[in-house]
Each structure stands twice: as C-alpha cells, then as structure tokens.
Design a protein around this motif. Structure first.
Motif, short mmCIF file in Angstrom:
data_model
loop_
_atom_site.label_atom_id
_atom_site.label_comp_id
_atom_site.label_asym_id
_atom_site.label_seq_id
_atom_site.Cartn_x
_atom_site.Cartn_y
_atom_site.Cartn_z
N THR A 19 4.91 -0.50 -13.53
CA THR A 19 4.92 0.63 -12.61
C THR A 19 4.48 1.88 -13.38
OG1 THR A 19 6.76 -0.36 -11.42
CG2 THR A 19 6.33 1.97 -11.01
N ASP A 22 3.27 7.59 -11.50
CA ASP A 22 3.17 8.04 -10.10
C ASP A 22 3.75 7.04 -9.10
OD1 ASP A 22 1.25 6.05 -10.12
OD2 ASP A 22 -0.41 7.35 -9.54
N THR A 24 2.83 3.90 -8.66
CA THR A 24 1.89 2.87 -8.24
C THR A 24 1.86 1.73 -9.25
OG1 THR A 24 0.01 3.91 -9.37
CG2 THR A 24 0.43 4.57 -7.07
N ARG A 26 -1.03 -1.07 -10.67
CA ARG A 26 -2.46 -1.44 -10.67
C ARG A 26 -2.57 -2.96 -10.62
NH1 ARG A 26 -6.95 1.17 -14.69
NH2 ARG A 26 -8.77 0.22 -13.70
N CYS A 42 -7.19 -2.74 -7.45
CA CYS A 42 -6.62 -1.82 -6.47
C CYS A 42 -5.30 -1.30 -7.01
CB CYS A 42 -6.41 -2.50 -5.11
SG CYS A 42 -5.08 -3.72 -5.09
N PHE A 43 -4.73 -0.33 -6.32
CA PHE A 43 -3.40 0.18 -6.63
C PHE A 43 -2.48 -0.12 -5.46
CE2 PHE A 43 -5.94 2.88 -9.44
CZ PHE A 43 -5.21 2.79 -10.62
N LEU A 44 -1.26 -0.49 -5.75
CA LEU A 44 -0.22 -0.61 -4.74
C LEU A 44 0.58 0.68 -4.74
CD1 LEU A 44 1.23 -4.17 -5.35
CD2 LEU A 44 -0.20 -3.44 -3.47
N PRO A 45 1.05 1.18 -3.63
CA PRO A 45 1.14 0.52 -2.35
C PRO A 45 -0.12 0.64 -1.49
CG PRO A 45 2.31 2.59 -2.20
CD PRO A 45 1.82 2.44 -3.62
#
Length: 92
Positions: A19, A22, A24, A26, A42-45
């Motif tokens: 994590t 911020d 997120t 990756r 991509c980044f979650l969420p």
C-alpha cells in the motif's frame, strides 16, 4: 517492489505492490507471448490501465473485473507487505 498474486490459466501473472502513502496499490499484469511479454499496469482502487502493451480491450475488460473483484483481498495483502514480516517473540 511487487509480490505475485496469482497466475491465470493462460500464464498471465498478476502482481501487487505494498500500500502506497496515498492509499493506492499498484498492480502489474504480464502475459508471456513468443519471446516477450504483454504488459499492463493500474492502481487500485481506481482501475485505469497504463503502460499497456499487447492486451486488447476485451483483455483489459476481463482484467478490470478480475482486479475489482479481488481488490479487498489484494488490499489486505498489500497492507501486510507494508507492515513488514510478522515477528513473534516467545518469552521463556
């Protein structure tokens, strides 16, 4: 650093980061082909793909649903990586 999450039946590897500050996580996806790899991140969420090479729109739709449906567990694993290895002490 990335940790392996799962390998799909077609050899596609899905990995996640710890994590980030911020909040997120990756995600990186690679699929072997010929003498190289297809790749996407991509980044979650928010699942907005970037650095996409070789994946079709249909592939990305599948991966988006896969990542979203697995997001709670991925976030849990990412938090564990951020916290570091669990160490237990036994008082003797």
């Amino acid at each position: 650093m990335f940790w392996s999450y799962v390998q799909l039946d077609d050899g596609t590897q899905v990995a996640y980061s710890e994590t980030r500050e911020d909040g997120t996580v990756r995600m990186a996806v690679e699929r072997p082909f010929d003498f190289g790899f297809d790749h996407a991140e991509c980044f979650l969420p928010v699942v907005k793909w970037f650095n996409v090479e070789g994946f079709t729109a249909d592939d990305l739709n599948f991966l988006t649903e896969f990542v979203r449906s697995n997001a709670p567990f991925i976030f849990e694993l990412a938090e564990r990586q951020k916290a570091g290895p669990a160490i237990s002490a036994l008082a003797l």
